[in-house]
Write a protein that holds these residues in place. Structure first.
Motif, PDB file in Angstrom:
ATOM      1  N   ARG A  35       0.490   1.586   0.449  1.00 31.61           N
ATOM      2  CA  ARG A  35       1.536   1.699  -0.559  1.00 31.61           C
ATOM      3  C   ARG A  35       1.917   0.310  -1.060  1.00 31.61           C
ATOM      4  O   ARG A  35       1.734  -0.676  -0.363  1.00 31.61           O
ATOM      5  N   PHE A  36       2.466   0.279  -2.262  1.00 25.81           N
ATOM      6  CA  PHE A  36       3.114  -0.934  -2.722  1.00 25.81           C
ATOM      7  C   PHE A  36       4.206  -0.586  -3.713  1.00 25.81           C
ATOM      8  O   PHE A  36       4.198   0.488  -4.315  1.00 25.81           O
ATOM      9  N   VAL A  37       5.182  -1.470  -3.831  1.00 26.56           N
ATOM     10  CA  VAL A  37       6.310  -1.267  -4.714  1.00 26.56           C
ATOM     11  C   VAL A  37       6.031  -2.024  -6.003  1.00 26.56           C
ATOM     12  O   VAL A  37       5.783  -3.232  -5.984  1.00 26.56           O
ATOM     13  N   VAL A  38       6.045  -1.322  -7.117  1.00 25.37           N
ATOM     14  CA  VAL A  38       5.847  -1.968  -8.415  1.00 25.37           C
ATOM     15  C   VAL A  38       7.142  -2.692  -8.785  1.00 25.37           C
ATOM     16  O   VAL A  38       8.203  -2.081  -8.881  1.00 25.37           O
ATOM     17  N   GLU A  39       7.009  -3.997  -8.943  1.00 27.55           N
ATOM     18  CA  GLU A  39       8.145  -4.820  -9.342  1.00 27.55           C
ATOM     19  C   GLU A  39       7.943  -5.264 -10.790  1.00 27.55           C
ATOM     20  O   GLU A  39       6.860  -5.098 -11.361  1.00 27.55           O
ATOM     21  N   GLU A  40       8.967  -5.829 -11.373  1.00 30.63           N
ATOM     22  CA  GLU A  40       8.876  -6.266 -12.770  1.00 30.63           C
ATOM     23  C   GLU A  40       7.706  -7.220 -12.983  1.00 30.63           C
ATOM     24  O   GLU A  40       7.022  -7.165 -14.000  1.00 30.63           O
ATOM     25  N   THR A  56      -6.057  -4.179  -8.196  1.00 30.76           N
ATOM     26  CA  THR A  56      -5.914  -4.998  -6.991  1.00 30.76           C
ATOM     27  C   THR A  56      -5.420  -4.133  -5.834  1.00 30.76           C
ATOM     28  O   THR A  56      -5.899  -4.253  -4.700  1.00 30.76           O
ATOM     29  N   PHE A  57      -4.483  -3.230  -6.122  1.00 29.69           N
ATOM     30  CA  PHE A  57      -4.018  -2.304  -5.090  1.00 29.69           C
ATOM     31  C   PHE A  57      -5.141  -1.366  -4.658  1.00 29.69           C
ATOM     32  O   PHE A  57      -5.284  -1.053  -3.476  1.00 29.69           O
ATOM     33  N   ALA A  58      -5.957  -0.911  -5.605  1.00 24.91           N
ATOM     34  CA  ALA A  58      -7.104  -0.061  -5.262  1.00 24.91           C
ATOM     35  C   ALA A  58      -8.053  -0.789  -4.321  1.00 24.91           C
ATOM     36  O   ALA A  58      -8.566  -0.205  -3.361  1.00 24.91           O
ATOM     37  N   ASP A  59      -8.272  -2.071  -4.567  1.00 20.11           N
ATOM     38  CA  ASP A  59      -9.128  -2.877  -3.703  1.00 20.11           C
ATOM     39  C   ASP A  59      -8.536  -2.951  -2.295  1.00 20.11           C
ATOM     40  O   ASP A  59      -9.243  -2.792  -1.302  1.00 20.11           O
ATOM     41  N   PHE A  60      -7.226  -3.178  -2.208  1.00 18.38           N
ATOM     42  CA  PHE A  60      -6.556  -3.214  -0.911  1.00 18.38           C
ATOM     43  C   PHE A  60      -6.685  -1.857  -0.217  1.00 18.38           C
ATOM     44  O   PHE A  60      -6.947  -1.782   0.984  1.00 18.38           O
ATOM     45  N   SER A  61      -6.524  -0.778  -0.979  1.00 19.70           N
ATOM     46  CA  SER A  61      -6.617   0.569  -0.404  1.00 19.70           C
ATOM     47  C   SER A  61      -8.000   0.828   0.192  1.00 19.70           C
ATOM     48  O   SER A  61      -8.117   1.453   1.256  1.00 19.70           O
ATOM     49  N   LEU A  62      -9.040   0.346  -0.464  1.00 20.86           N
ATOM     50  CA  LEU A  62     -10.395   0.481   0.087  1.00 20.86           C
ATOM     51  C   LEU A  62     -10.531  -0.264   1.406  1.00 20.86           C
ATOM     52  O   LEU A  62     -11.210   0.197   2.331  1.00 20.86           O
ATOM     53  N   PHE A  63      -9.868  -1.410   1.508  1.00 20.55           N
ATOM     54  CA  PHE A  63      -9.858  -2.139   2.782  1.00 20.55           C
ATOM     55  C   PHE A  63      -9.202  -1.303   3.872  1.00 20.55           C
ATOM     56  O   PHE A  63      -9.712  -1.210   4.989  1.00 20.55           O
ATOM     57  N   VAL A  64      -8.050  -0.696   3.551  1.00 25.04           N
ATOM     58  CA  VAL A  64      -7.349   0.125   4.541  1.00 25.04           C
ATOM     59  C   VAL A  64      -8.228   1.285   5.005  1.00 25.04           C
ATOM     60  O   VAL A  64      -8.304   1.587   6.193  1.00 25.04           O
ATOM     61  N   ILE A  65      -8.925   1.922   4.068  1.00 27.68           N
ATOM     62  CA  ILE A  65      -9.807   3.039   4.412  1.00 27.68           C
ATOM     63  C   ILE A  65     -10.967   2.573   5.282  1.00 27.68           C
ATOM     64  O   ILE A  65     -11.322   3.211   6.271  1.00 27.68           O
ATOM     65  N   GLY A  66     -11.566   1.444   4.934  1.00 20.87           N
ATOM     66  CA  GLY A  66     -12.766   0.984   5.644  1.00 20.87           C
ATOM     67  C   GLY A  66     -12.510   0.115   6.853  1.00 20.87           C
ATOM     68  O   GLY A  66     -13.452  -0.151   7.611  1.00 20.87           O
ATOM     69  N   ALA A  67     -11.271  -0.314   7.082  1.00 19.42           N
ATOM     70  CA  ALA A  67     -10.992  -1.255   8.171  1.00 19.42           C
ATOM     71  C   ALA A  67     -11.426  -0.727   9.536  1.00 19.42           C
ATOM     72  O   ALA A  67     -11.903  -1.484  10.369  1.00 19.42           O
TER      73      ALA A  67
END
Length: 70
Positions: A35-40, A56-67
């Motif tokens: 998850r991430f919080v969208v800020e201004e 960029t969040f999608a890239d991070f999410s792939l890391f979480v899935i594959g870690a």
């Protein structure tokens, strides 16, 4: 402080300035969730989350899935 129960902030010692600027990102250590919080600062001129921030969040999410597999 975690914004959601069961999620932890993703913090790495010696992390990159890009990761700090793009986040903060959160993940669940027991589930494959991110998850991430969208800020201004993540928004474009129309006030919507910028596509680059979402990718960029999608890239991070792939890391979480594959870690767990690395």
């Amino acid at each position: 402080m975690r914004p959601w129960p069961g999620f932890e902030p993703f913090v790495v010692d010696g992390g990159s300035a890009f990761e700090e600027a793009a986040g903060p990102y959160y993940y669940s250590p027991t589930k494959r969730r991110a998850r991430f919080v969208v800020e201004e600062r993540h928004c474009n001129q129309l006030g919507m989350c910028h596509g680059g921030a979402l990718l960029t969040f999608a890239d991070f999410s792939l890391f979480v899935i594959g870690a767990e597999h690395t």
